[in-house]
Design an enzyme around this catalytic site. Structure first.
Site, PDB file in Angstrom:
ATOM      1  N   ARG A 162       0.646  -1.293  -0.207  1.00  0.00           N
ATOM      2  CA  ARG A 162      -0.046  -0.189   0.070  1.00  0.00           C
ATOM      3  C   ARG A 162       0.758   1.230   0.035  1.00  0.00           C
ATOM      4  O   ARG A 162       0.423   2.345   0.729  1.00  0.00           O
ATOM      5  CB  ARG A 162      -1.033   0.133   1.329  1.00  0.00           C
ATOM      6  CG  ARG A 162      -1.815  -1.011   1.265  1.00  0.00           C
ATOM      7  CD  ARG A 162      -3.055  -0.917   0.214  1.00  0.00           C
ATOM      8  NE  ARG A 162      -3.892  -1.806   0.301  1.00  0.00           N
ATOM      9  CZ  ARG A 162      -3.990  -3.266  -0.026  1.00  0.00           C
ATOM     10  NH1 ARG A 162      -2.818  -3.616  -0.612  1.00  0.00           N
ATOM     11  NH2 ARG A 162      -5.019  -3.951   0.302  1.00  0.00           N
ATOM     12  N   SER A 228     -10.600  -0.543   3.449  1.00  0.00           N
ATOM     13  CA  SER A 228      -9.733  -0.571   4.670  1.00  0.00           C
ATOM     14  C   SER A 228      -9.149   0.660   5.111  1.00  0.00           C
ATOM     15  O   SER A 228      -8.594   1.475   4.180  1.00  0.00           O
ATOM     16  CB  SER A 228      -8.563  -1.492   4.587  1.00  0.00           C
ATOM     17  OG  SER A 228      -8.976  -2.776   3.978  1.00  0.00           O
ATOM     18  N   GLU A 327      -4.310   4.058   6.210  1.00  0.00           N
ATOM     19  CA  GLU A 327      -4.073   3.758   4.581  1.00  0.00           C
ATOM     20  C   GLU A 327      -4.655   4.715   3.598  1.00  0.00           C
ATOM     21  O   GLU A 327      -3.975   5.277   2.728  1.00  0.00           O
ATOM     22  CB  GLU A 327      -5.022   2.377   4.170  1.00  0.00           C
ATOM     23  CG  GLU A 327      -4.559   1.736   3.079  1.00  0.00           C
ATOM     24  CD  GLU A 327      -5.395   0.748   2.353  1.00  0.00           C
ATOM     25  OE1 GLU A 327      -6.406   1.251   1.721  1.00  0.00           O
ATOM     26  OE2 GLU A 327      -5.314  -0.445   2.555  1.00  0.00           O
TER      27      GLU A 327
END
Ligand code: EPU
Length: 331
Positions: A162, A228, A327
């Site tokens: 990520r 998420s 995130e």
């Protein structure tokens, strides 16, 4: 080119109240040069947006906000691979359908992820054991510092879990993404949710992945969300062994001997599923997914998100001694 004022509340994944005073759509490098001239004259910075599915929009953008309208696809044969260049504005899941129809393989595990192709490399989107970085050849950008087009090779993109260079480099505007795709169906099925399936073609894989996602992730149409909200933490084996509180959680060995944990499971075990903090809630379906509880009639803002984020970071840190990492990105 001249800017318009634009309400962006329906143009971001959480439907946060947001507006931009100076908004431009752009299609070409030429457009970008004109927008840069405008921004310089007005002494403003430039903020690129996609469809806001991994970004937290502020109530007011004081800078110049731009969005790509480049929907081009260019296909080239490259021996045992196929090169596919895709415009930044293409909807990611439309690219998945394009690949299924053209018999281009590799991206199936990433079906159903919301957002645009231009945003995909920024957080190196990943799901079900696959990441976009495994299929990226290069990313075509416009460099706001030099006013020139620049092509970043895969290694220059500095991809991680990520993570990519685009999260640190505000000067790089992604205009298209160069993919290197497979000519044969060689699915990666090691991820738990896919292990027990067998597939004869990419279409079946894509359909299954979309179904799994629909079961686990609240539908953004009814429950605006950004997927998420925190990354899954990785810690060393020593840290894990010292911290007995973590032993009540599922743990996974990563390739380098570190231990991977599930942020969603931590929040769930703390009884936070379904909790509402101001106008942000933790989904009843999946604790790691924050949703806009005020939608569709009330107002939710980036301040509500920050409030929920701080609360959750403290809870997890106090209970598990782990500092979670967010995130999505605040713009
Ligand atoms: N879990 C719970 N309670 C919950 C949610 C999850 O106990 O409320 C447990 C699950 O039972 C499972 C574990 O946590 O044992 C992991 O959950 P899940 O399989 O749903 O995956 P995740 O780790 O929460 C990651 C990615 C997702 C990706 C899926 C599938 C991150 C931060 N998230 O989620 O990516 O779709 O795996 O590969 O890595 C995203 O990045 O926005 C995203 C949705």
């Amino acid at each position: 080119m001249s800017p318009e004022a634009k309400i962006l509340t329906n143009d971001n994944g959480l439907h946060l109240k947001s507006e931009a005073k100076y908004f431009f759509d752009f299609d070409s490098i030429d457009d970008l040069k004109k927008i840069t001239d405008f921004a310089k004259k007005e002494n403003k910075s430039i903020q690129i947006i996609g469809s806001g599915t991994n970004a937290i929009f502020p109530e007011y953008f004081s800078d110049v906000v731009i969005r790509s309208t480049n929907n081009d696809f260019t296909l080239d044969d490259a021996g045992d691979r196929v090169s596919l260049s895709v415009g930044a504005a293409v909807v990611w899941d439309d690219l998945i359908d394009f690949c299924v129809n053209k018999g281009l393989f590799g991206l199936g595990n990433l079906a159903g992820i919301p957002g645009t192709v231009g945003a995909a490399p920024v957080q190196n989107i990943g799901a079900y054991g696959e990441e976009i970085s495994n299929f990226i050849d290069h990313v075509e950008c416009f460099d706001l510092d030099t006013n020139n087009q620049v092509r970043l090779s895969k290694s220059e993109c500095k991809f991680g879990y990520r993570k990519s260079i685009f999260q640190e480099s505000d000067n790089l505007i992604i205009v298209s993404v160069g993919l290197s795709l497979l000519k044969k169906f060689e699915p990666k099925l090691h991820y738990q949710d896919l292990k027990d399936h067998s597939f004869t073609d990419e279409g079946e894989l894509v359909e299954t992945v979309r179904n799994i996602r629909n079961r686990k992730i609240p539908d953004p149409k009814d429950f605006p969300n950004l997927g998420s909200f925190f990354k899954n933490p990785t810690i060393t084996k020593e840290e894990y062994e010292k911290n007995s509180k973590l032993h009540e959680l599922k743990s996974y060995d990563s390739d380098n001997g570190d231990i991977k944990l599930s942020a969603g499971e931590m929040l769930d075990k703390l009884g936070l599923k379904g909790l509402q903090l101001k106008n942000i809630g933790l989904s009843n379906k999946h604790a790691l997914i924050l949703i806009n509880c005020a939608y569709p009639n009330g107002v939710c803002t980036a301040d509500d998100v920050k409030h929920a984020e701080n609360y959750l970071l403290n809870k997890v840190s106090d209970s598990y001694g782990i500092t979670l990492e967010r995130e999505p990105i605040y713009l």
